[in-house]
Design a protein around this motif. Sequence first.
Motif, PDB file in Angstrom:
ATOM      1  N   ILE A  83     -38.558 -56.486  10.786  1.00 43.33           N
ATOM      2  CA  ILE A  83     -39.137 -57.571   9.995  1.00 43.33           C
ATOM      3  C   ILE A  83     -38.056 -58.186   9.106  1.00 43.33           C
ATOM      4  CG2 ILE A  83     -40.811 -58.112   8.181  1.00 43.33           C
ATOM      5  CD1 ILE A  83     -42.069 -57.657  10.975  1.00 43.33           C
ATOM      6  N   ARG A  84     -37.227 -57.350   8.489  1.00 42.98           N
ATOM      7  CA  ARG A  84     -36.123 -57.891   7.672  1.00 42.98           C
ATOM      8  C   ARG A  84     -35.204 -58.748   8.528  1.00 42.98           C
ATOM      9  NH1 ARG A  84     -35.905 -52.577   6.053  1.00 42.98           N
ATOM     10  NH2 ARG A  84     -33.799 -52.271   6.887  1.00 42.98           N
ATOM     11  N   ARG A  85     -34.912 -58.282   9.738  1.00 42.13           N
ATOM     12  CA  ARG A  85     -34.011 -59.015  10.624  1.00 42.13           C
ATOM     13  C   ARG A  85     -34.595 -60.376  11.006  1.00 42.13           C
ATOM     14  NH1 ARG A  85     -32.732 -55.879  15.700  1.00 42.13           N
ATOM     15  NH2 ARG A  85     -33.950 -57.369  16.840  1.00 42.13           N
ATOM     16  N   LEU A  86     -35.885 -60.423  11.306  1.00 38.84           N
ATOM     17  CA  LEU A  86     -36.513 -61.699  11.639  1.00 38.84           C
ATOM     18  C   LEU A  86     -36.579 -62.629  10.429  1.00 38.84           C
ATOM     19  CD1 LEU A  86     -39.281 -60.417  14.036  1.00 38.84           C
ATOM     20  CD2 LEU A  86     -37.392 -61.950  14.634  1.00 38.84           C
ATOM     21  N   ALA A  87     -36.790 -62.065   9.244  1.00 40.04           N
ATOM     22  CA  ALA A  87     -36.785 -62.892   8.029  1.00 40.04           C
ATOM     23  C   ALA A  87     -35.400 -63.483   7.804  1.00 40.04           C
ATOM     24  CB  ALA A  87     -37.234 -62.068   6.825  1.00 40.04           C
ATOM     25  N   VAL A  88     -34.366 -62.708   8.048  1.00 42.89           N
ATOM     26  CA  VAL A  88     -32.986 -63.193   7.923  1.00 42.89           C
ATOM     27  C   VAL A  88     -32.738 -64.327   8.920  1.00 42.89           C
ATOM     28  CG1 VAL A  88     -30.587 -62.535   8.395  1.00 42.89           C
ATOM     29  CG2 VAL A  88     -32.000 -61.120   6.901  1.00 42.89           C
ATOM     30  N   LEU A 103     -28.531 -64.375   1.943  1.00 36.84           N
ATOM     31  CA  LEU A 103     -27.900 -63.816   3.143  1.00 36.84           C
ATOM     32  C   LEU A 103     -26.663 -63.003   2.780  1.00 36.84           C
ATOM     33  CD1 LEU A 103     -28.355 -66.930   5.428  1.00 36.84           C
ATOM     34  CD2 LEU A 103     -29.542 -64.736   5.638  1.00 36.84           C
ATOM     35  N   GLU A 104     -25.912 -63.460   1.800  1.00 37.84           N
ATOM     36  CA  GLU A 104     -24.732 -62.710   1.352  1.00 37.84           C
ATOM     37  C   GLU A 104     -25.141 -61.378   0.718  1.00 37.84           C
ATOM     38  OE1 GLU A 104     -22.966 -65.790  -1.009  1.00 37.84           O
ATOM     39  OE2 GLU A 104     -22.034 -66.732   0.746  1.00 37.84           O
ATOM     40  N   ARG A 105     -26.268 -61.376  -0.021  1.00 36.25           N
ATOM     41  CA  ARG A 105     -26.784 -60.116  -0.582  1.00 36.25           C
ATOM     42  C   ARG A 105     -27.187 -59.153   0.520  1.00 36.25           C
ATOM     43  NH1 ARG A 105     -30.002 -63.166  -4.491  1.00 36.25           N
ATOM     44  NH2 ARG A 105     -31.773 -62.696  -3.166  1.00 36.25           N
ATOM     45  N   VAL A 106     -27.791 -59.689   1.576  1.00 35.10           N
ATOM     46  CA  VAL A 106     -28.190 -58.833   2.697  1.00 35.10           C
ATOM     47  C   VAL A 106     -26.952 -58.218   3.344  1.00 35.10           C
ATOM     48  CG1 VAL A 106     -29.231 -58.830   5.006  1.00 35.10           C
ATOM     49  CG2 VAL A 106     -30.358 -60.056   3.132  1.00 35.10           C
ATOM     50  N   VAL A 107     -25.914 -59.018   3.555  1.00 31.20           N
ATOM     51  CA  VAL A 107     -24.678 -58.496   4.152  1.00 31.20           C
ATOM     52  C   VAL A 107     -24.105 -57.377   3.281  1.00 31.20           C
ATOM     53  CG1 VAL A 107     -22.285 -59.054   4.726  1.00 31.20           C
ATOM     54  CG2 VAL A 107     -24.122 -60.586   5.443  1.00 31.20           C
ATOM     55  N   ALA A 108     -24.142 -57.555   1.971  1.00 31.97           N
ATOM     56  CA  ALA A 108     -23.547 -56.576   1.055  1.00 31.97           C
ATOM     57  C   ALA A 108     -24.380 -55.302   0.901  1.00 31.97           C
ATOM     58  CB  ALA A 108     -23.340 -57.216  -0.319  1.00 31.97           C
ATOM     59  N   ALA A 109     -25.707 -55.409   0.982  1.00 28.88           N
ATOM     60  CA  ALA A 109     -26.542 -54.262   0.617  1.00 28.88           C
ATOM     61  C   ALA A 109     -27.344 -53.650   1.759  1.00 28.88           C
ATOM     62  CB  ALA A 109     -27.508 -54.684  -0.497  1.00 28.88           C
ATOM     63  N   GLU A 110     -27.499 -54.338   2.854  1.00 33.66           N
ATOM     64  CA  GLU A 110     -28.356 -53.852   3.945  1.00 33.66           C
ATOM     65  C   GLU A 110     -27.773 -52.618   4.615  1.00 33.66           C
ATOM     66  OE1 GLU A 110     -31.138 -53.029   6.369  1.00 33.66           O
ATOM     67  OE2 GLU A 110     -31.512 -54.855   5.206  1.00 33.66           O
ATOM     68  N   ASP A 112     -29.093 -51.367   7.610  1.00 27.90           N
ATOM     69  CA  ASP A 112     -29.244 -51.492   9.059  1.00 27.90           C
ATOM     70  C   ASP A 112     -28.198 -52.480   9.591  1.00 27.90           C
ATOM     71  OD1 ASP A 112     -30.211 -52.683  11.619  1.00 27.90           O
ATOM     72  OD2 ASP A 112     -31.895 -51.324  11.308  1.00 27.90           O
ATOM     73  N   ALA A 113     -27.374 -52.014  10.505  1.00 24.62           N
ATOM     74  CA  ALA A 113     -26.279 -52.836  11.042  1.00 24.62           C
ATOM     75  C   ALA A 113     -26.791 -54.085  11.754  1.00 24.62           C
ATOM     76  CB  ALA A 113     -25.419 -52.012  11.994  1.00 24.62           C
ATOM     77  N   ARG A 114     -27.937 -53.987  12.411  1.00 29.76           N
ATOM     78  CA  ARG A 114     -28.468 -55.166  13.123  1.00 29.76           C
ATOM     79  C   ARG A 114     -28.927 -56.239  12.146  1.00 29.76           C
ATOM     80  NH1 ARG A 114     -32.586 -51.788  16.493  1.00 29.76           N
ATOM     81  NH2 ARG A 114     -32.669 -50.971  14.398  1.00 29.76           N
ATOM     82  N   VAL A 115     -29.490 -55.837  11.032  1.00 32.69           N
ATOM     83  CA  VAL A 115     -29.914 -56.813  10.020  1.00 32.69           C
ATOM     84  C   VAL A 115     -28.679 -57.466   9.394  1.00 32.69           C
ATOM     85  CG1 VAL A 115     -31.215 -57.170   7.889  1.00 32.69           C
ATOM     86  CG2 VAL A 115     -32.045 -55.514   9.579  1.00 32.69           C
ATOM     87  N   ARG A 116     -27.660 -56.649   9.098  1.00 26.68           N
ATOM     88  CA  ARG A 116     -26.402 -57.204   8.557  1.00 26.68           C
ATOM     89  C   ARG A 116     -25.786 -58.200   9.528  1.00 26.68           C
ATOM     90  NH1 ARG A 116     -25.191 -52.003   7.319  1.00 26.68           N
ATOM     91  NH2 ARG A 116     -23.628 -51.918   8.959  1.00 26.68           N
TER      92      ARG A 116
END
Length: 142
Positions: A83-88, A103-110, A112-116
């Motif tokens: 769900i996080r990945r689809l929201a991204v 999106l930059e926050r997700v890259v820094a804190a996520e 799951d590699a697929r979500v990043r």
Amino acid sequence: ACCSSSRPRRPCSTAVSRLDAVFYFLGDLRDEVGTPLLLDIAADPAESIVVRADALEALATIGATRTIGALAEIATGDPESPIRRLAVAALGQTESPEALPVLERVVAAETDARVRAEAEAAIEYIQVYRELEDEGPLQPPV
């Protein structure tokens, strides 16, 4: 009929098939009128992951910038990584620079590699889209 879907994870249910049809119709309209309902469904943990994912796919197709805040909450706080990945992905489809900080926050804190990876792709997509928009319409060769 309902089991003929190409998606293997989809439960065989007429109700889900009808929801699929509604979600795809709303997405194909590319009209923001359905975004509040789609956001409610996408954010509702009581809904099945399949239904939530379909709502997010429709939101991505619509690409409405007014959805950025709600999509950001899902992208950074939902317990389900698909769900996080689809929201991204939906954030990327807004094509809005307003989505870049999220999106930059997700890259820094996520975790799951697929979500990043999806967040990195969405950032690149928005940046390329903006560069092309800044260049203006393509001119025919002289």
